[in-house]
Design an enzyme around this catalytic site. Structure first.
Site, PDB file in Angstrom:
ATOM      1  CB  THR A  39      -0.823   0.151   1.286  1.00  0.00           C
ATOM      2  OG1 THR A  39      -1.961  -0.856   1.220  1.00  0.00           O
ATOM      3  CG2 THR A  39      -1.532   1.099   1.242  1.00  0.00           C
ATOM      4  N   GLY A  40       0.732   2.191  -1.140  1.00  0.00           N
ATOM      5  CA  GLY A  40       1.391   4.019  -0.461  1.00  0.00           C
ATOM      6  C   GLY A  40       1.037   4.600  -2.364  1.00  0.00           C
ATOM      7  N   GLY A  93       6.682  -0.879  -0.137  1.00  0.00           N
ATOM      8  CA  GLY A  93       6.995   0.087  -0.053  1.00  0.00           C
ATOM      9  C   GLY A  93       7.533   0.102   1.534  1.00  0.00           C
ATOM     10  CG  ASP A  95       6.076   5.137   6.754  1.00  0.00           C
ATOM     11  OD1 ASP A  95       6.038   5.598   5.661  1.00  0.00           O
ATOM     12  OD2 ASP A  95       4.808   4.063   7.234  1.00  0.00           O
ATOM     13  CD  GLU A 114       1.779  -1.502   4.437  1.00  0.00           C
ATOM     14  OE1 GLU A 114       1.371  -1.014   4.000  1.00  0.00           O
ATOM     15  OE2 GLU A 114       1.998  -1.266   5.462  1.00  0.00           O
TER      16      GLU A 114
HETATM   17  C1  5RP Z   1       1.087   1.718   4.338  1.00  0.00           C
HETATM   18  C2  5RP Z   1       2.802   2.160   4.140  1.00  0.00           C
HETATM   19  C3  5RP Z   1       3.517   1.969   3.032  1.00  0.00           C
HETATM   20  O1  5RP Z   1       4.512   1.422   2.574  1.00  0.00           O
HETATM   21  C4  5RP Z   1       4.633   3.037   3.695  1.00  0.00           C
HETATM   22  O2  5RP Z   1       3.966   4.352   4.044  1.00  0.00           O
HETATM   23  C5  5RP Z   1       5.032   4.383   2.937  1.00  0.00           C
HETATM   24  O3  5RP Z   1       4.731   5.034   1.442  1.00  0.00           O
HETATM   25  P1  5RP Z   1       4.820   5.652   0.840  1.00  0.00           P
HETATM   26  O4  5RP Z   1       5.697   4.692  -1.138  1.00  0.00           O
HETATM   27  O5  5RP Z   1       3.341   6.834  -0.245  1.00  0.00           O
HETATM   28  O6  5RP Z   1       5.868   6.884   1.051  1.00  0.00           O
HETATM   29  O7  5RP Z   1       3.323   1.298   5.376  1.00  0.00           O
HETATM   30  O8  5RP Z   1       0.931   1.301   4.561  1.00  0.00           O
END
Ligand code: 5RP
Length: 235
Positions: A39-40, A93, A95, A114
């Site tokens: 997700t993301g 992805g 953070d 996830e």
């Molecule tokens: C969602 C996540 C995402 O993988 C994480 O927040 C990274 O997001 P992005 O690709 O928008 O930077 O853990 O719950």
């Protein structure tokens, strides 16, 4: 950790870096397979790329309502996790990611699903831009999905560890996850021992999922850099 880089002549934006690693992840998708999808915003780029090869895969197991909607809108079949025994790869992805492949995840509020889908997969392919690399996890506020009645109690436990837990809001109301629960974002942590930390916090009553991905760490990371896609492999 070992690494290799494929070079590129342009200076890409962060959005372009996300698209670059999203496309690069296609090389890990086996023909005829069901793919675990995170997700993301970076995963959205991967989903868009996956749509280009959708005839060659069976479909996906998705980690959120948002990814499910995007997959289906692009004509990719989405399987319930209970219909599938195992996945070769999970692509998502992060953070934050450290030099061992340990991650903080949950910025998009999807950490519980996830982790469930990641646990079904033999390999976790992390796709991220270079800004996500850290030496020690914790600069990014740690997401923790909690049962609402336990939120205060859990916040006190984090305070004892030096963290400040803030309830994530959507507008003026607490954000409600896909699982009907709340999220705490914990500021000020310095997570030196992610495996032990994850195990400890997971046992606190009322914690649904902690956003440290140490047991479900990355197998490899496709990192988007100004020099191109760097492939980082973790032991
Ligand atoms: C969602 C996540 C995402 O993988 C994480 O927040 C990274 O997001 P992005 O690709 O928008 O930077 O853990 O719950």
């Amino acid at each position: 950790m070992t690494s290799s880089t494929s070079t590129s002549p342009f200076a890409p934006t962060q959005d372009e870096l996300k698209a670059l690693v999203g496309r690069a992840a296609l090389q890990y998708v086996d023909p005829g397979s069901i793919v675990g999808v995170g997700t993301g915003s970076t995963v959205n780029k991967f989903i868009d790329a996956l749509a280009g090869v959708k005839e060659r895969i069976r479909g996906a197991v998705s980690s959120s309502e948002a990814s499910t909607a995007r997959l289906r809108a692009l004509g990719i079949a989405v399987f319930d996790a209970n219909e599938v025994d195992a996945l070769a790869v999970y692509i998502d992805g992060a953070d934050e990611i450290d030099a061992r492949g340990y991650m903080i995840k949950g910025g998009g509020a999807a950490l519980t699903r996830e982790k469930i889908v990641a646990a079904m997969a033999s390999r976790f392919i992390c796709i991220a831009d270079a800004s996500k690399q850290v030496e020690v996890l914790g600069r990014y506020p740690l997401p923790v999905e909690v049962i609402p009645m336990a939120a205060r109690q859990i916040a006190r436990r984090f305070a004892a560890l030096g963290g400040e837990a803030r309830l994530r809001l959507q507008g003026d109301e607490p954000l409600v996850t896909d699982n009907g629960q709340h999220l705490l974002d914990v500021h000020g942590l310095h997570i030196e021992a992610p495996l032990a930390f994850e195990s400890e916090v997971n046992q606190w009553p009322g914690v649904v999922t902690v956003g440290v991905f140490a047991r479900q760490k990355a197998t490899l990371c496709l990192l988007g850099t100004a020099q191109g896609v760097q492939t980082l492999r973790y032991d």
